[in-house]
Design an enzyme around this catalytic site. Structure first.
Site, PDB file in Angstrom:
ATOM      1  N   ALA A 131       0.843  -1.192   0.000  1.00  0.00           N
ATOM      2  CA  ALA A 131       0.000   0.000   0.000  1.00  0.00           C
ATOM      3  C   ALA A 131       0.880   1.245   0.000  1.00  0.00           C
ATOM      4  O   ALA A 131       2.091   1.166  -0.132  1.00  0.00           O
ATOM      5  CB  ALA A 131      -0.938  -0.019   1.205  1.00  0.00           C
ATOM      6  N   SER A 132       0.262   2.391   0.183  1.00  0.00           N
ATOM      7  CA  SER A 132       0.997   3.650   0.075  1.00  0.00           C
ATOM      8  C   SER A 132       1.942   3.877   1.239  1.00  0.00           C
ATOM      9  O   SER A 132       2.976   4.535   1.091  1.00  0.00           O
ATOM     10  CB  SER A 132       0.003   4.812  -0.010  1.00  0.00           C
ATOM     11  OG  SER A 132      -0.844   4.813   1.133  1.00  0.00           O
ATOM     12  N   ALA A 134       2.915   1.235   3.700  1.00  0.00           N
ATOM     13  CA  ALA A 134       3.703   0.070   4.107  1.00  0.00           C
ATOM     14  C   ALA A 134       3.364  -1.115   3.225  1.00  0.00           C
ATOM     15  O   ALA A 134       2.457  -1.054   2.385  1.00  0.00           O
ATOM     16  CB  ALA A 134       3.398  -0.260   5.575  1.00  0.00           C
ATOM     17  N   GLN A 135       4.098  -2.193   3.407  1.00  0.00           N
ATOM     18  CA  GLN A 135       3.783  -3.438   2.723  1.00  0.00           C
ATOM     19  C   GLN A 135       3.804  -4.576   3.736  1.00  0.00           C
ATOM     20  O   GLN A 135       4.410  -4.473   4.798  1.00  0.00           O
ATOM     21  CB  GLN A 135       4.744  -3.706   1.575  1.00  0.00           C
ATOM     22  CG  GLN A 135       6.187  -3.897   1.949  1.00  0.00           C
ATOM     23  CD  GLN A 135       7.093  -3.948   0.726  1.00  0.00           C
ATOM     24  OE1 GLN A 135       6.888  -3.203  -0.242  1.00  0.00           O
ATOM     25  NE2 GLN A 135       8.082  -4.822   0.750  1.00  0.00           N
ATOM     26  N   VAL A 136       3.117  -5.667   3.388  1.00  0.00           N
ATOM     27  CA  VAL A 136       2.922  -6.774   4.319  1.00  0.00           C
ATOM     28  C   VAL A 136       3.541  -8.044   3.741  1.00  0.00           C
ATOM     29  O   VAL A 136       3.397  -8.333   2.547  1.00  0.00           O
ATOM     30  CB  VAL A 136       1.428  -7.000   4.605  1.00  0.00           C
ATOM     31  CG1 VAL A 136       1.232  -8.187   5.546  1.00  0.00           C
ATOM     32  CG2 VAL A 136       0.804  -5.744   5.206  1.00  0.00           C
ATOM     33  N   LYS A 154       4.195  -6.289   8.905  1.00  0.00           N
ATOM     34  CA  LYS A 154       3.986  -5.027   8.202  1.00  0.00           C
ATOM     35  C   LYS A 154       5.212  -4.138   8.387  1.00  0.00           C
ATOM     36  O   LYS A 154       5.671  -3.943   9.513  1.00  0.00           O
ATOM     37  CB  LYS A 154       2.739  -4.321   8.750  1.00  0.00           C
ATOM     38  CG  LYS A 154       2.401  -3.003   8.077  1.00  0.00           C
ATOM     39  CD  LYS A 154       1.096  -2.447   8.652  1.00  0.00           C
ATOM     40  CE  LYS A 154       0.703  -1.141   7.995  1.00  0.00           C
ATOM     41  NZ  LYS A 154      -0.578  -0.614   8.529  1.00  0.00           N
ATOM     42  N   ASP A 289     -10.181   3.653   8.246  1.00  0.00           N
ATOM     43  CA  ASP A 289      -9.642   3.420   6.897  1.00  0.00           C
ATOM     44  C   ASP A 289     -10.216   2.123   6.338  1.00  0.00           C
ATOM     45  O   ASP A 289      -9.476   1.256   5.864  1.00  0.00           O
ATOM     46  CB  ASP A 289      -8.112   3.361   6.955  1.00  0.00           C
ATOM     47  CG  ASP A 289      -7.466   3.569   5.592  1.00  0.00           C
ATOM     48  OD1 ASP A 289      -8.134   4.116   4.689  1.00  0.00           O
ATOM     49  OD2 ASP A 289      -6.297   3.181   5.419  1.00  0.00           O
TER      50      ASP A 289
END
Length: 511
Positions: A131-132, A134-136, A154, A289
């Site tokens: 995502a904008s 962070a990433q998982v 994350k 969100d």
């Protein structure tokens, strides 16, 4: 340099206008003061946009502009009724399909953030969602002396803190410029709105606070059904790393997969909407969100699984009561109640007419009743609401910005699952139950309890307050005595100066 925020803002405006972002704004939702600037901005649209009306590159433009603009695009992606189905479909790629950062950086990031504990995270996968912010990654947690478990790790994007700071600075510049150029629209409080977004962004960029938010929400919903969240591994969490239990689910936007799994989309939509209202009204603490990339359906049930708690909303008891009364007023078509609550909480100036405001609210509420979600144009509703706020000099309430944004997101997700969604029928059990509790014996007991706590707290502070008062009085007496001594010492000098002045006058008169 003080000009850089304005330059960044102008650059963003040009990019968005070129890619057709201004063409998706419905004219009926704009105040007259903004229609001319929007029309002027559309002059720089690419020829393809002006010729075809398609805004196919808005997704790419928002990616280029940075994470704050991506967040804005994620909100638009849930509103095909506002931006059109083609634009909404294009913007859905912003929700969790961003380009991941270099996976070679992951081991060093984990090692620096977690120290020796990083070695317990093994078999780290490629990014499963980017995502904008962070990433998982999916990983296997092998703690000392315990069984291995599957976890989600994350990781914040490198440099994201600096990027967000630059965007927010340009938003502040834009808000100040807006207040100077559009004085009649200062009631919208753009600067306070940006401050709210700024605080939200700062919280989102510290994953330890996200972990705390998950923990608090887990306590709030421990007796609820239909809404599931992961559990935090505190030993493997830091400012830029968050580790939680892995949850399996079907993305709520994958309608075909939901149908194939036998998920009842109507029940799922009801769970999403009612859970949000319960968290906001009952707890005053809600996931802010809830776009489709953060929501999943639990296989074998109609439970909602929520992830990504970086943006949380919190409202006080007065705002919760206001929200509940407003929703209940619309549900029961009691527009007088809706109007009175706006005046009581101070959202509408006291010099306005309650009856006239109730009439304006009725003009918005009546067309919504008996209609399904598919029949309601939110663009038209937003336009009406803006006209009403202008007519009655209402001011934007910054503390409700996240709540308003979240309600737009949640309604958009729910109506995508169930086009025949009846918002009022689903809201009534949650809102009505809470109001009945507040108005009943339990609510009165809570009021008495809160009043007693305030009284007890004030009583505890009385000795300290008295001691401080005595010190202030003693200090005041000393200062008064000092001033009297100074005045006494200056009196002879003053008399001498006066005598000399009088003598000078007499001599001058004689001469």
């Amino acid at each position: 340099m003080w000009l850089s925020p304005y330059f960044r803002l102008a650059q963003a405006g040009f990019v968005l206008a070129r890619e057709g972002a201004l063409s998706i704004i419905p004219k009926e939702s704009l105040p007259p003061a903004l229609r001319a600037p929007i029309a002027l901005g559309r002059l720089v649209e690419r020829p393809e946009v002006r010729r075809t009306g398609h805004v196919e590159r808005l997704n790419r433009a928002l990616r280029l502009l940075g994470p704050t603009y991506v967040k804005f695009g994620q909100t638009l992606a849930t509103r095909p009724d506002v931006v059109g189905p083609e634009v909404a479909a294009d913007l859905q790629g912003l929700q969790d399909r961003m380009e991941p950062f270099d996976p070679k950086l992951v081991p060093d990031i984990l090692s620096q953030a977690l120290g020796p504990k990083a070695e317990q995270l093994r078999d780290i996968s490629a990014p499963v969602a980017a995502a904008s912010i962070a990433q998982v990654h999916k990983a296997r947690l092998v703690p000392t002396g315990a069984l291995p478990t599957t976890v989600a790790v994350k990781i914040l994007r490198p440099g994201i803190v600096q990027s967000f700071a630059a965007d927010i600075e340009s938003f502040y510049a834009g808000a100040r410029l807006f207040e100077r150029l559009a004085r009649k629209l200062r009631r919208l409080r753009p600067l306070q709105v940006v401050e709210t977004l700024d605080r939200s962004a700062r919280l989102e960029l510290d994953l330890r606070l996200e972990a705390a938010a998950i923990s608090e929400m887990a306590e709030n919903i421990k007796n609820d059904t239909g809404f599931v969240i992961p559990t935090v591994s505190w030993d493997h969490t830091a400012q830029n790393v968050l580790t939680t239990t892995w949850v399996e689910g079907i993305p709520v936007r994958d309608l075909a997969a939901l149908d194939a799994a036998g998920i009842d989309r109507k029940v799922l939509a009801a769970n999403i909407l009612q859970s949000f209202l319960k968290h906001a009204i009952r707890d005053g603490f809600f996931h802010a969100d809830m776009h489709p990339g953060n929501l999943f359906a639990a296989p074998g049930s109609n439970d909602v699984i929520a992830v990504d708690f970086g943006i949380m909303g919190r409202i006080g008891r007065s705002e919760r009561r206001f929200l509940a009364d407003i929703l209940y007023g619309f549900i029961t078509r009691d527009y007088r109640l809706v109007a009175e609550r706006h005046f009581e909480i101070g959202y509408v100036p006291a010099n306005q007419s309650v009856d006239d405001f109730a009439l304006a609210i009725r003009s918005i509420g009546e067309p919504l009743h008996g209609r399904t979600a598919a029949d309601i144009s939110m663009a038209r509703v937003l336009g009406q609401l803006f006209a009403v706020t202008d007519l009655f000099s209402m001011q934007t309430q910054p503390q409700l910005v996240l709540l308003q944004k979240s309600m737009v997101l949640v309604e958009g997700v729910a109506r995508a699952l169930d086009p025949d969604l009846d918002i009022w029928s689903l809201a009534e059990p949650v809102v009505g139950d809470w109001l009945r509790r507040e108005a009943g014996p339990m609510g009165r007991i809570d009021d008495l309890k809160r009043g007693f706590e305030v009284f007890t707290d004030a009583s505890k502070r009385v000795p300290t307050i008295l001691a401080e008062a005595e010190l202030v009085l003693a200090q005041t007496r000393l200062e008064q005595q000092a001033r009297l001594r100074d005045a006494g010492s200056r009196l002879p000098l003053a008399l001498g100066a006066g005598a000399l002045l009088l003598l000078g006058i007499l001599i001058g008169a004689v001469l």
